[in-house]
Design a protein around this motif. Structure first.
Motif, PDB file in Angstrom:
ATOM      1  N   LYS A   1      66.459  50.541  52.849  1.00 40.18           N
ATOM      2  CA  LYS A   1      65.890  49.369  52.178  1.00 40.18           C
ATOM      3  C   LYS A   1      64.664  49.814  51.391  1.00 40.18           C
ATOM      4  O   LYS A   1      63.813  50.521  51.910  1.00 40.18           O
ATOM      5  CB  LYS A   1      65.490  48.324  53.225  1.00 40.18           C
ATOM      6  CG  LYS A   1      64.959  47.069  52.634  1.00 40.18           C
ATOM      7  CD  LYS A   1      64.629  46.059  53.710  1.00 40.18           C
ATOM      8  CE  LYS A   1      64.085  44.813  53.073  1.00 40.18           C
ATOM      9  NZ  LYS A   1      63.737  43.810  54.055  1.00 40.18           N
ATOM     10  N   ARG A   2      64.597  49.393  50.159  1.00 39.14           N
ATOM     11  CA  ARG A   2      63.437  49.728  49.345  1.00 39.14           C
ATOM     12  C   ARG A   2      62.335  48.719  49.607  1.00 39.14           C
ATOM     13  O   ARG A   2      62.577  47.517  49.671  1.00 39.14           O
ATOM     14  CB  ARG A   2      63.795  49.718  47.868  1.00 39.14           C
ATOM     15  CG  ARG A   2      64.725  50.817  47.523  1.00 39.14           C
ATOM     16  CD  ARG A   2      64.868  50.913  46.040  1.00 39.14           C
ATOM     17  NE  ARG A   2      65.217  52.278  45.741  1.00 39.14           N
ATOM     18  CZ  ARG A   2      64.700  52.970  44.771  1.00 39.14           C
ATOM     19  NH1 ARG A   2      63.837  52.432  43.963  1.00 39.14           N
ATOM     20  NH2 ARG A   2      65.056  54.207  44.578  1.00 39.14           N
ATOM     21  N   TRP A   3      61.132  49.206  49.799  1.00 35.35           N
ATOM     22  CA  TRP A   3      59.986  48.339  50.054  1.00 35.35           C
ATOM     23  C   TRP A   3      59.377  47.908  48.732  1.00 35.35           C
ATOM     24  O   TRP A   3      59.076  48.723  47.879  1.00 35.35           O
ATOM     25  CB  TRP A   3      58.934  49.082  50.869  1.00 35.35           C
ATOM     26  CG  TRP A   3      59.371  49.339  52.262  1.00 35.35           C
ATOM     27  CD1 TRP A   3      60.026  50.435  52.724  1.00 35.35           C
ATOM     28  CD2 TRP A   3      59.229  48.463  53.359  1.00 35.35           C
ATOM     29  NE1 TRP A   3      60.292  50.306  54.056  1.00 35.35           N
ATOM     30  CE2 TRP A   3      59.805  49.096  54.474  1.00 35.35           C
ATOM     31  CE3 TRP A   3      58.667  47.207  53.521  1.00 35.35           C
ATOM     32  CZ2 TRP A   3      59.831  48.515  55.728  1.00 35.35           C
ATOM     33  CZ3 TRP A   3      58.699  46.632  54.771  1.00 35.35           C
ATOM     34  CH2 TRP A   3      59.273  47.282  55.858  1.00 35.35           C
ATOM     35  N   THR A   4      59.203  46.609  48.598  1.00 30.18           N
ATOM     36  CA  THR A   4      58.549  46.104  47.396  1.00 30.18           C
ATOM     37  C   THR A   4      57.050  46.119  47.616  1.00 30.18           C
ATOM     38  O   THR A   4      56.557  46.297  48.728  1.00 30.18           O
ATOM     39  CB  THR A   4      59.010  44.671  47.079  1.00 30.18           C
ATOM     40  OG1 THR A   4      58.615  43.827  48.150  1.00 30.18           O
ATOM     41  CG2 THR A   4      60.504  44.604  46.889  1.00 30.18           C
ATOM     42  N   THR A   5      56.312  45.910  46.561  1.00 31.79           N
ATOM     43  CA  THR A   5      54.860  45.910  46.639  1.00 31.79           C
ATOM     44  C   THR A   5      54.362  44.784  47.540  1.00 31.79           C
ATOM     45  O   THR A   5      53.429  44.979  48.319  1.00 31.79           O
ATOM     46  CB  THR A   5      54.257  45.740  45.224  1.00 31.79           C
ATOM     47  OG1 THR A   5      54.804  46.752  44.386  1.00 31.79           O
ATOM     48  CG2 THR A   5      52.757  45.878  45.259  1.00 31.79           C
ATOM     49  N   GLU A   6      54.975  43.633  47.497  1.00 33.66           N
ATOM     50  CA  GLU A   6      54.551  42.509  48.336  1.00 33.66           C
ATOM     51  C   GLU A   6      54.777  42.798  49.813  1.00 33.66           C
ATOM     52  O   GLU A   6      53.973  42.425  50.658  1.00 33.66           O
ATOM     53  CB  GLU A   6      55.290  41.240  47.929  1.00 33.66           C
ATOM     54  CG  GLU A   6      54.903  40.743  46.561  1.00 33.66           C
ATOM     55  CD  GLU A   6      55.728  39.543  46.138  1.00 33.66           C
ATOM     56  OE1 GLU A   6      56.542  39.063  46.949  1.00 33.66           O
ATOM     57  OE2 GLU A   6      55.555  39.101  45.007  1.00 33.66           O
ATOM     58  N   GLN A   7      55.851  43.466  50.151  1.00 34.67           N
ATOM     59  CA  GLN A   7      56.123  43.788  51.553  1.00 34.67           C
ATOM     60  C   GLN A   7      55.122  44.815  52.073  1.00 34.67           C
ATOM     61  O   GLN A   7      54.673  44.741  53.210  1.00 34.67           O
ATOM     62  CB  GLN A   7      57.541  44.309  51.708  1.00 34.67           C
ATOM     63  CG  GLN A   7      58.585  43.232  51.542  1.00 34.67           C
ATOM     64  CD  GLN A   7      59.985  43.805  51.505  1.00 34.67           C
ATOM     65  OE1 GLN A   7      60.189  44.936  51.087  1.00 34.67           O
ATOM     66  NE2 GLN A   7      60.946  43.014  51.927  1.00 34.67           N
ATOM     67  N   LYS A   8      54.742  45.773  51.257  1.00 28.59           N
ATOM     68  CA  LYS A   8      53.749  46.762  51.674  1.00 28.59           C
ATOM     69  C   LYS A   8      52.400  46.095  51.894  1.00 28.59           C
ATOM     70  O   LYS A   8      51.691  46.389  52.834  1.00 28.59           O
ATOM     71  CB  LYS A   8      53.612  47.859  50.624  1.00 28.59           C
ATOM     72  CG  LYS A   8      54.766  48.812  50.594  1.00 28.59           C
ATOM     73  CD  LYS A   8      54.531  49.869  49.536  1.00 28.59           C
ATOM     74  CE  LYS A   8      55.716  50.793  49.435  1.00 28.59           C
ATOM     75  NZ  LYS A   8      55.544  51.778  48.368  1.00 28.59           N
TER      76      LYS A   8
END
Length: 55
Positions: free
Chosen positions: A4-11
C-alpha cells in the motif's frame, strides 16, 4: 504481495499530536495540587513564620 502506498495525509496523521487531549490531561493532573496549595496556604505561611531563627 501488493504494497500500500502511503499518501501525505496518512503520514501526517500517524505523527499527529492531540494537543487538546494532552492539555486537558495536564489540567486534570495539576488541578488537585493547586487546589490543595490554595486551601493550605495559610498553614504553610504560619509554619514558615513560626519556625524562623531567632536573631
Amino acid at each position: 504481495m501488493f504494497r500500500k502506498r502511503w499518501t501525505t495525509e496518512q503520514k501526517r496523521g500517524a505523527r499527529h499530536t492531540a494537543w487538546s487531549a494532552l492539555t486537558a490531561g495536564n489540567v486534570v493532573a495539576v488541578l488537585p495540587l493547586v487546589a490543595a496549595f490554595v486551601l493550605a496556604q495559610r498553614h504553610f505561611a504560619a509554619t514558615m513564620s513560626s519556625t524562623g531563627l531567632k536573631g
